[in-house]
Structures are given as C-alpha cells and as structure tokens.
Design a protein around this motif. Structure first.
Motif, PDB file in Angstrom:
ATOM      1  N   GLN A 112       0.845  -1.189   0.000  1.00  0.00           N
ATOM      2  CA  GLN A 112       0.000   0.000   0.000  1.00  0.00           C
ATOM      3  C   GLN A 112       0.880   1.238   0.000  1.00  0.00           C
ATOM      4  O   GLN A 112       1.993   1.239   0.540  1.00  0.00           O
ATOM      5  CB  GLN A 112      -0.896   0.013   1.243  1.00  0.00           C
ATOM      6  CG  GLN A 112      -1.977  -1.056   1.254  1.00  0.00           C
ATOM      7  CD  GLN A 112      -3.000  -0.832   0.156  1.00  0.00           C
ATOM      8  OE1 GLN A 112      -3.327  -1.738  -0.597  1.00  0.00           O
ATOM      9  NE2 GLN A 112      -3.512   0.390   0.059  1.00  0.00           N
ATOM     10  N   GLU A 113       0.351   2.289  -0.570  1.00  0.00           N
ATOM     11  CA  GLU A 113       1.053   3.574  -0.555  1.00  0.00           C
ATOM     12  C   GLU A 113       1.388   3.941   0.880  1.00  0.00           C
ATOM     13  O   GLU A 113       0.553   3.840   1.779  1.00  0.00           O
ATOM     14  CB  GLU A 113       0.170   4.649  -1.185  1.00  0.00           C
ATOM     15  CG  GLU A 113       0.820   6.015  -1.265  1.00  0.00           C
ATOM     16  CD  GLU A 113      -0.059   7.027  -1.981  1.00  0.00           C
ATOM     17  OE1 GLU A 113      -1.163   6.647  -2.441  1.00  0.00           O
ATOM     18  OE2 GLU A 113       0.339   8.197  -2.083  1.00  0.00           O
ATOM     19  N   SER A 148       6.567   3.916   0.405  1.00  0.00           N
ATOM     20  CA  SER A 148       6.380   3.641  -1.032  1.00  0.00           C
ATOM     21  C   SER A 148       5.298   4.525  -1.644  1.00  0.00           C
ATOM     22  O   SER A 148       4.261   4.796  -1.023  1.00  0.00           O
ATOM     23  CB  SER A 148       5.996   2.168  -1.220  1.00  0.00           C
ATOM     24  OG  SER A 148       6.978   1.323  -0.664  1.00  0.00           O
ATOM     25  N   GLN A 149       5.561   4.944  -2.863  1.00  0.00           N
ATOM     26  CA  GLN A 149       4.624   5.753  -3.633  1.00  0.00           C
ATOM     27  C   GLN A 149       4.267   5.002  -4.909  1.00  0.00           C
ATOM     28  O   GLN A 149       5.049   4.179  -5.390  1.00  0.00           O
ATOM     29  CB  GLN A 149       5.253   7.098  -3.982  1.00  0.00           C
ATOM     30  CG  GLN A 149       5.624   7.948  -2.764  1.00  0.00           C
ATOM     31  CD  GLN A 149       4.392   8.315  -1.955  1.00  0.00           C
ATOM     32  OE1 GLN A 149       3.412   8.843  -2.491  1.00  0.00           O
ATOM     33  NE2 GLN A 149       4.447   8.057  -0.660  1.00  0.00           N
ATOM     34  N   PRO A 150       3.101   5.289  -5.512  1.00  0.00           N
ATOM     35  CA  PRO A 150       2.720   4.597  -6.750  1.00  0.00           C
ATOM     36  C   PRO A 150       3.786   4.696  -7.843  1.00  0.00           C
ATOM     37  O   PRO A 150       3.974   3.756  -8.612  1.00  0.00           O
ATOM     38  CB  PRO A 150       1.424   5.314  -7.153  1.00  0.00           C
ATOM     39  CG  PRO A 150       0.830   5.746  -5.863  1.00  0.00           C
ATOM     40  CD  PRO A 150       2.002   6.134  -5.001  1.00  0.00           C
ATOM     41  N   LEU A 179       7.581  -4.696  -8.160  1.00  0.00           N
ATOM     42  CA  LEU A 179       6.883  -3.986  -7.089  1.00  0.00           C
ATOM     43  C   LEU A 179       5.680  -3.245  -7.642  1.00  0.00           C
ATOM     44  O   LEU A 179       5.787  -2.512  -8.625  1.00  0.00           O
ATOM     45  CB  LEU A 179       7.837  -2.997  -6.412  1.00  0.00           C
ATOM     46  CG  LEU A 179       7.215  -2.076  -5.358  1.00  0.00           C
ATOM     47  CD1 LEU A 179       6.764  -2.882  -4.136  1.00  0.00           C
ATOM     48  CD2 LEU A 179       8.199  -0.995  -4.941  1.00  0.00           C
ATOM     49  N   LYS A 180       4.557  -3.421  -6.974  1.00  0.00           N
ATOM     50  CA  LYS A 180       3.348  -2.669  -7.313  1.00  0.00           C
ATOM     51  C   LYS A 180       2.902  -1.946  -6.053  1.00  0.00           C
ATOM     52  O   LYS A 180       2.653  -2.582  -5.014  1.00  0.00           O
ATOM     53  CB  LYS A 180       2.256  -3.625  -7.791  1.00  0.00           C
ATOM     54  CG  LYS A 180       0.936  -2.939  -8.111  1.00  0.00           C
ATOM     55  CD  LYS A 180       1.001  -2.153  -9.390  1.00  0.00           C
ATOM     56  CE  LYS A 180      -0.360  -1.597  -9.750  1.00  0.00           C
ATOM     57  NZ  LYS A 180      -0.304  -0.737 -10.957  1.00  0.00           N
ATOM     58  N   VAL A 181       2.837  -0.616  -6.127  1.00  0.00           N
ATOM     59  CA  VAL A 181       2.398   0.181  -4.986  1.00  0.00           C
ATOM     60  C   VAL A 181       0.983   0.649  -5.262  1.00  0.00           C
ATOM     61  O   VAL A 181       0.722   1.353  -6.248  1.00  0.00           O
ATOM     62  CB  VAL A 181       3.324   1.389  -4.756  1.00  0.00           C
ATOM     63  CG1 VAL A 181       2.849   2.170  -3.533  1.00  0.00           C
ATOM     64  CG2 VAL A 181       4.763   0.937  -4.578  1.00  0.00           C
ATOM     65  N   LEU A 182       0.067   0.266  -4.397  1.00  0.00           N
ATOM     66  CA  LEU A 182      -1.345   0.567  -4.584  1.00  0.00           C
ATOM     67  C   LEU A 182      -1.700   1.875  -3.889  1.00  0.00           C
ATOM     68  O   LEU A 182      -1.361   2.073  -2.723  1.00  0.00           O
ATOM     69  CB  LEU A 182      -2.186  -0.584  -4.015  1.00  0.00           C
ATOM     70  CG  LEU A 182      -1.827  -1.965  -4.582  1.00  0.00           C
ATOM     71  CD1 LEU A 182      -2.509  -3.065  -3.791  1.00  0.00           C
ATOM     72  CD2 LEU A 182      -2.187  -2.042  -6.053  1.00  0.00           C
TER      73      LEU A 182
END
Lengths: 112, 110
Positions: free
Chosen positions: A14-15, A80-82, A108-111
């Motif tokens: 998550q962001e 973390s940022q998108p 990596l995927k930041v939601l």
C-alpha cells in the motif's frame, strides 16, 4: 555458473508502506553490485553501484546495503509511492568474467 | 560521455523473415557490448556479449546470432524469425563498473 537470485519475485504494498527485497549473488570474485529500477520495455535506470562490504547507499527514499562475504544485498524503499512501481534488478560484477547478468528481478506494485 | 544508439525502436516482422538489429556506440573505445532480451512476463536475459571486434560469446542457444564487425558496432541477427523471438531487445555497453543502455527495440513476430 553465475547465479543471481532476487526475492520476492513480486510484491504488492500500500502507498506509504516501507518495503525491502533481496539480491543474492556469488560471493567469490565479487567486484561490484548494481541496482536498477526498470520499467518493462524501457532502459534500466541505475540506482546504486556498491563495492565495499558493509556499504550503505541512499537516494531519496531508496537505500541499499551490501554484504559481500555472504553474497547478498538489500534494497529498501521507505514510504512507497505509486511511482515506485517497477521491477528492481540487481547485477553483480564478478572478476574473471565479462558476463553481466541481471537477477530475476522483484516486481513492485504500490497501490494508491 | 558514452551514448548508445539502437534502432529501430519497434519492428513487426513475419515468421520466417530475417532480422538485423544494430547497436552503435559513441564516446568510448573498446567497450564490452551486450545484447539482452525480455520475453513476455520475464526479466532481462543475456543473449550475447562481446569484448572486442569479432569476439562473440553466446549465452543461450537459440535462433539468433551476433556479430561485431567494428569496435563500436554490435549487430543481432536471425536468418528466419520464429514467433518465440518476439520480445524487447536491449543493447548495453560496459566500462569498468558503469553500464549504459540503448533505448531498446520492441520486436513482434507475426
């Protein structure tokens, strides 16, 4: 055989979460380790080049550590940022060979 | 500073047709040169590398070949493309601990 492994293979966070992933490489004949940020079908973007055992480097919210004796490096992303969503690659320089091989990557995927 | 020119950026080729991708380097001499491929859903796989004119090391047996006719030129070729040759191809040069990359070629074999 030059074997470079990264874990995890993929990661969703998550962001605002902090995260980290690992690169494992042969410790013998080690010369340097590179970290890259890579978006599919684009050129990799260099993040860090690390050479010394215990080295720690930082660039904004991203930092990395290096353990050459046991053959691993950690990459950390704080808050973390998108826009951090990408694949993170590592690639070791090993003396005695001109091969330059990338690890398997951590996607990596930041939601938001 | 070193620059890499890689072209074309995109390419659509029919199965069975030949392929030639060219990578040229400026701003350095005697670089180590590399060809990588990203197939769908996979990472960057090393295909070939070269440490000098006429010197080619192949990493993965496949339908492709590479040549280095000049110090700053690295060519990836195929006589007959397969569907499985589709992917993103990336040229790179390395000087000491620094690596530089071309912009890549997206190849679609139809």
């Amino acid at each position: 055989i030059l074997n470079v492994e990264q874990s995890p293979q993929s990661l969703h966070v998550q962001e605002g979460d902090s995260t980290n992933f690992t690169c494992s490489f042969p410790s013998s004949n080690f010369y340097a380790l590179h970290w890259y940020r890579w978006e599919t079908a684009k050129s990799p973007e260099a993040l860090f080049v690390m050479t010394l055992n215990g080295d720690e480097k930082k660039k904004g919210r991203i930092s990395a550590t290096l353990n050459t004796k046991e053959g691993y490096s950690y990459l950390y992303i704080k808050g973390s940022q998108p826009e951090d969503s990408a694949t993170y690659l590592c690639a070791p320089d090993v003396s005695g060979t001109y091969k330059y091989i990338f690890g398997t990557g951590t996607r990596l995927k930041v939601l938001a | 500073s070193q620059t890499i020119h890689q072209w074309p950026a995109t390419l659509v080729q029919p199965v069975g047709s030949p392929l030639s991708l060219e990578c040229t380097v400026e701003g350095t001499s005697n670089p180590n040169l590399y060809w990588y491929r990203q197939a769908a859903g996979r990472g960057l796989q090393l295909l070939f590398y070269s440490v000098g004119i006429g010197q080619i090391s192949s990493e993965v047996p496949q339908n492709l070949s590479a040549s280095r006719p000049q110090d700053r030129q690295f060519i990836l070729s195929s006589k007959k493309l397969l569907l499985s040759d589709s992917g993103f191809y990336l040229c790179a040069l390395k000087r000491n601990t620094e690596a530089f990359f071309g912009q890549g070629t997206r190849l679609t074999v139809v």
